[in-house]
Scaffold this motif. Structure first.
Motif, PDB file in Angstrom:
ATOM      1  N   ARG A 181       0.866  21.565   4.715  1.00  0.00           N
ATOM      2  CA  ARG A 181      -0.347  22.240   5.095  1.00  0.00           C
ATOM      3  C   ARG A 181      -0.585  21.704   6.247  1.00  0.00           C
TER       4      ARG A 181
ATOM      5  N   GLU B  82      -4.683  27.074   7.685  1.00  0.00           N
ATOM      6  CA  GLU B  82      -4.362  27.126   5.944  1.00  0.00           C
ATOM      7  C   GLU B  82      -2.219  27.178   6.420  1.00  0.00           C
TER       8      GLU B  82
ATOM      9  N   HIS C 164       4.774  13.086  -3.274  1.00  0.00           N
ATOM     10  CA  HIS C 164       4.736  13.937  -3.726  1.00  0.00           C
ATOM     11  C   HIS C 164       2.863  13.475  -4.651  1.00  0.00           C
ATOM     12  N   ASP C 165       1.700  14.732  -4.388  1.00  0.00           N
ATOM     13  CA  ASP C 165       0.268  14.521  -5.451  1.00  0.00           C
ATOM     14  C   ASP C 165       0.544  14.533  -6.522  1.00  0.00           C
ATOM     15  N   GLU C 166       0.591  14.902  -7.853  1.00  0.00           N
ATOM     16  CA  GLU C 166       1.046  14.635  -8.811  1.00  0.00           C
ATOM     17  C   GLU C 166      -0.233  15.456  -9.364  1.00  0.00           C
ATOM     18  N   ASN C 167      -1.636  15.594  -8.516  1.00  0.00           N
ATOM     19  CA  ASN C 167      -2.796  16.818  -9.692  1.00  0.00           C
ATOM     20  C   ASN C 167      -2.402  18.076  -8.542  1.00  0.00           C
ATOM     21  N   SER C 168      -2.453  17.853  -7.874  1.00  0.00           N
ATOM     22  CA  SER C 168      -2.106  19.195  -6.394  1.00  0.00           C
ATOM     23  C   SER C 168      -0.840  19.675  -6.450  1.00  0.00           C
ATOM     24  N   GLY C 169       0.091  19.276  -6.792  1.00  0.00           N
ATOM     25  CA  GLY C 169       1.088  20.016  -6.623  1.00  0.00           C
ATOM     26  C   GLY C 169       1.650  19.549  -5.434  1.00  0.00           C
ATOM     27  N   ASP C 170       1.218  19.443  -4.218  1.00  0.00           N
ATOM     28  CA  ASP C 170       1.380  19.679  -2.507  1.00  0.00           C
ATOM     29  C   ASP C 170       2.055  18.272  -2.370  1.00  0.00           C
TER      30      ASP C 170
ATOM     31  N   ILE D 253       2.327  15.034   0.029  1.00  0.00           N
ATOM     32  CA  ILE D 253       1.188  14.999   1.212  1.00  0.00           C
ATOM     33  C   ILE D 253       1.805  14.397   2.426  1.00  0.00           C
TER      34      ILE D 253
END
Length: 181
Positions: free
Chosen positions: A115, A120, A148-154, A156
């Protein structure tokens, strides 16, 4: 002359750290080289020691020669093994870099989707693509990778800036200014 001593490098005129030495016309000259230069110098010193032992032992009984010669050869083998180990590590590192370059070529440099900061809009993330500094410095900084952010799944982008350790202000990651080149 000891490894780590400072000397003025003749071509650049810059003060650098001694990492090796060479002999030219009977003079010992300092060298600024990498780790391999130090290891190569150690091999040359060990080889020179074997030659010196052989020269000292000419005409001596074989029993007097054996022990010092074996010790010198052992030191030379150890120096050669360390040098070879370092060369093999460099070769493996270069193989990994070549593989990464092949992956970048195959993907066109695309390392994921992200993103775009402050929007957006989802866009392909490319190595070196500049984005606004996530830390809010106002700088545009290059993307160096993705995490990879495990919390958001995004995914970064890895990019940002930091304060220079020498007090020279904020620096971007991934620029020639911050890497000293």
């Amino acid at each position: 002359m000891l490894p780590g001593d400072s000397f003025v490098e003749p071509l650049s005129g810059k003060t650098v750290q001694l990492q090796g030495a060479s002999r030219r016309e009977g003079q010992t000259l300092p060298r600024m080289g990498g780790s391999q230069a130090v290891l190569d110098t150690n091999v040359l010193v060990a080889q020179r020691q074997v030659i010196a032992v052989l020269q000292q032992c000419q005409g001596s009984p074989e029993s007097d020669v054996q022990r010092p010669l074996e010790a010198a050869i052992k030191d030379m083998r150890q120096a050669l093994a360390l040098s070879l180990h370092h060369i093999l590590q460099q070769a493996r590192r270069l193989e990994r870099q070549l593989s990464a370059a092949d992956d970048i070529e195959a993907s066109g440099g695309r390392i994921g989707m992200m993103r775009y900061p402050g929007t957006e809009l989802w866009v392909p993330a490319l190595y070196g693509m500049e984005i606004p500094d996530p830390e809010g410095s106002g700088l545009m900084v290059p993307i160096l990778g993705m995490e990879h952010d495990e919390n958001s799944g995004d995914d970064i982008p890895l990019a940002g800036s930091m304060e220079d350790a020498d007090g020279k202000g904020r620096r971007e990651f991934g620029t020639s200014e911050s890497s000293g080149m």
